[in-house]
Design an enzyme around this catalytic site. Structure first.
Site, PDB file in Angstrom:
ATOM      1  N   ASN A   1       0.792  -1.265   0.051  1.00 53.28           N
ATOM      2  CA  ASN A   1      -0.172   0.057   0.024  1.00 53.28           C
ATOM      3  C   ASN A   1       0.788   1.291  -0.008  1.00 53.28           C
ATOM      4  O   ASN A   1       2.026   1.148   0.576  1.00 53.28           O
ATOM      5  CB  ASN A   1      -0.702  -0.007   1.164  1.00 53.28           C
ATOM      6  CG  ASN A   1      -1.926  -0.962   1.295  1.00 53.28           C
ATOM      7  OD1 ASN A   1      -2.708  -1.390   0.354  1.00 53.28           O
ATOM      8  ND2 ASN A   1      -2.153  -1.571   2.585  1.00 53.28           N
TER       9      ASN A   1
ATOM     10  N   ASP B   1       0.963   4.372   1.871  1.00 51.65           N
ATOM     11  CA  ASP B   1       0.592   5.057   3.088  1.00 51.65           C
ATOM     12  C   ASP B   1       0.283   6.564   3.048  1.00 51.65           C
ATOM     13  O   ASP B   1       1.194   7.193   2.472  1.00 51.65           O
ATOM     14  CB  ASP B   1       1.427   4.929   4.413  1.00 51.65           C
ATOM     15  CG  ASP B   1       1.602   3.317   4.862  1.00 51.65           C
ATOM     16  OD1 ASP B   1       0.545   2.454   4.332  1.00 51.65           O
ATOM     17  OD2 ASP B   1       2.100   2.973   5.517  1.00 51.65           O
TER      18      ASP B   1
ATOM     19  N   GLU C   1      -4.265  -8.820   4.937  1.00 53.62           N
ATOM     20  CA  GLU C   1      -4.856  -7.720   3.920  1.00 53.62           C
ATOM     21  C   GLU C   1      -5.046  -7.886   2.502  1.00 53.62           C
ATOM     22  O   GLU C   1      -5.068  -7.329   1.578  1.00 53.62           O
ATOM     23  CB  GLU C   1      -3.706  -6.371   4.180  1.00 53.62           C
ATOM     24  CG  GLU C   1      -3.734  -5.725   5.161  1.00 53.62           C
ATOM     25  CD  GLU C   1      -2.961  -4.578   5.405  1.00 53.62           C
ATOM     26  OE1 GLU C   1      -3.166  -3.555   6.406  1.00 53.62           O
ATOM     27  OE2 GLU C   1      -2.045  -4.394   4.313  1.00 53.62           O
TER      28      GLU C   1
ATOM     29  N   ASP D   1       6.033   7.416  16.488  1.00 57.70           N
ATOM     30  CA  ASP D   1       4.847   7.138  15.532  1.00 57.70           C
ATOM     31  C   ASP D   1       4.976   5.454  15.656  1.00 57.70           C
ATOM     32  O   ASP D   1       6.079   4.768  15.162  1.00 57.70           O
ATOM     33  CB  ASP D   1       5.240   7.569  14.246  1.00 57.70           C
ATOM     34  CG  ASP D   1       4.273   7.059  13.253  1.00 57.70           C
ATOM     35  OD1 ASP D   1       3.446   6.453  13.504  1.00 57.70           O
ATOM     36  OD2 ASP D   1       4.379   7.387  11.883  1.00 57.70           O
TER      37      ASP D   1
ATOM     38  N   ALA E   1       3.402   0.335  11.800  1.00 61.32           N
ATOM     39  CA  ALA E   1       4.271  -0.606  11.346  1.00 61.32           C
ATOM     40  C   ALA E   1       5.255  -1.209  12.292  1.00 61.32           C
ATOM     41  O   ALA E   1       6.204  -1.971  12.077  1.00 61.32           O
ATOM     42  CB  ALA E   1       5.192  -0.207  10.095  1.00 61.32           C
ATOM     43  N   ALA E   2       5.144  -0.686  13.600  1.00 63.05           N
ATOM     44  CA  ALA E   2       5.878  -1.432  14.762  1.00 63.05           C
ATOM     45  C   ALA E   2       5.797  -2.774  14.902  1.00 63.05           C
ATOM     46  O   ALA E   2       6.982  -3.634  15.051  1.00 63.05           O
ATOM     47  CB  ALA E   2       5.640  -0.677  16.080  1.00 63.05           C
ATOM     48  N   GLY E   3       4.601  -3.365  14.604  1.00 64.41           N
ATOM     49  CA  GLY E   3       4.400  -4.762  14.892  1.00 64.41           C
ATOM     50  C   GLY E   3       4.902  -5.429  13.377  1.00 64.41           C
ATOM     51  O   GLY E   3       5.554  -6.636  13.695  1.00 64.41           O
ATOM     52  N   ASP E   4       4.780  -4.839  12.460  1.00 66.61           N
ATOM     53  CA  ASP E   4       5.243  -5.361  11.157  1.00 66.61           C
ATOM     54  C   ASP E   4       7.071  -5.416  11.309  1.00 66.61           C
ATOM     55  O   ASP E   4       7.510  -6.610  10.913  1.00 66.61           O
ATOM     56  CB  ASP E   4       5.110  -4.601   9.682  1.00 66.61           C
ATOM     57  CG  ASP E   4       3.463  -4.794   9.553  1.00 66.61           C
ATOM     58  OD1 ASP E   4       3.000  -5.772  10.222  1.00 66.61           O
ATOM     59  OD2 ASP E   4       3.203  -3.846   9.233  1.00 66.61           O
TER      60      ASP E   4
END
Length: 304
Positions: A11, A13, A138, A239, A242-245
């Site tokens: 995507n 962003d 997704e 921010d 995307a921390a999990g990614d």
């Protein structure tokens, strides 16, 4: 180098930075706007590549300018995009509001990602040659299941991030080796907000679970073993997008390199902690030398 395939979304962003996110019907003035390559699949691919993995991406971008930029961003981070299709029409987009506390709210419009409802010729061979396959939600579920089942046929370890949170089909769970939800996703799947109880419930469906707990770290549980909690480094978040990614990409690299799970989680937590101190999604993700340095400095304790 470690062989990781990511079957997932790409995507662009579209990120607005505000002091406080608007409520329904409210208009607020933002202070900054950025377009940043993202998507949970692409984010995990970039995170894994920057962490030292040999990464291939399976997915789709559109025929618009965003598609050109998304492919270039993956290439620029060292991700192999030979299996990244180009579909007629727009690329996927994620419309993100980030507030001054580092929290975010996201609306995803799938675009080209919606065409990835099957494996294309050649995709299964790439999966079969990998050490691990990273999956998220997704893409259409049919495509995710096809990838997971291909990995299962070839003995490739599957790592599923169940986001956006939704009920998981039995055939997908049956082909999942490691499930990596955050607290919210674990609660949706397990029906309880207690991470320990959620992990216990999820182990009835998959062999291993890592639940990410934000600033509190992460919890690992496996069938027949005592749960393990690894704390996260203490940092000030700018921010959290995307921390999990970032965590999952780094975790996958550490796992396929053969690190024990607690050590792999601590290393992945160091990567995620670096990412939340910077704005953006893929643009915030650290490179391996930074992760090594942060992990060496932190020495995250493990709680059994």
């Amino acid at each position: 180098m470690t062989g990781i395939v990511v079957l997932g979304s790409t995507n662009m962003d579209l990120v607005a930075y505000v002091a406080k996110a608007p409520q329904r019907g409210e208009t607020v003035t933002g202070r900054e706007f950025r377009t940043v390559p993202g998507g949970k699949g692409a984010n995990q691919a970039v995170a894994a590549a920057r962490a030292g993995g040999d990464v291939s991406m399976i997915g789709a971008v559109g025929t618009d300018d965003f598609g050109v930029r998304l492919r270039a961003a993956l290439d620029g981070s060292g991700v192999d995009t030979d299996r990244l299709r180009t579909a007629d029409g727009p690329s996927g987009t994620a419309h993100i509001v980030v507030d001054d506390e580092g929290g975010n709210a996201i609306v995803v419009v799938p675009g080209a990602n919606g065409t990835v409802d099957h494996l294309a010729p050649g995709d299964e061979a790439v999966i079969a040659a990998a050490d691990a396959l990273l999956l998220q939600l997704e893409l259409p579920l049919a495509g995710v299941i096809a990838g997971a089942e291909a990995a299962r046929r070839h003995g490739v370890r599957t790592v599923l991030t169940p986001a956006p949170a939704q009920p998981l089909p039995p055939e997908l769970l049956a082909a999942t080796d490691l499930l990596v939800p955050n607290e919210h996703e674990a609660a949706v799947l397990a029906g309880t907000t207690d991470p320990g109880a959620a992990a216990e419930a999820l182990l009835r469906q998959v062999p291993e679970v890592v639940i990410t707990l934000g600033a509190a770290g992460s919890l690992y549980a496996a069938r027949g073993a005592e749960p393990v909690t690894v704390r996260a480094p203490r940092v000030r978040a700018v921010d959290t997008t995307a921390a999990g990614d970032t965590f999952v990409g780094a975790l996958a690299v550490a796992i396929v390199e053969g690190r024990p799970m607690p050590a792999a989680m601590a290393w992945a937590s160091a990567a995620a902690a670096l990412s939340v101190q910077r704005p953006g999604a893929s643009s915030s993700m650290p490179y391996r030398p930074e992760i090594d340095e942060a992990a060496d400095a932190d020495h995250s304790p493990v709680n059994h």
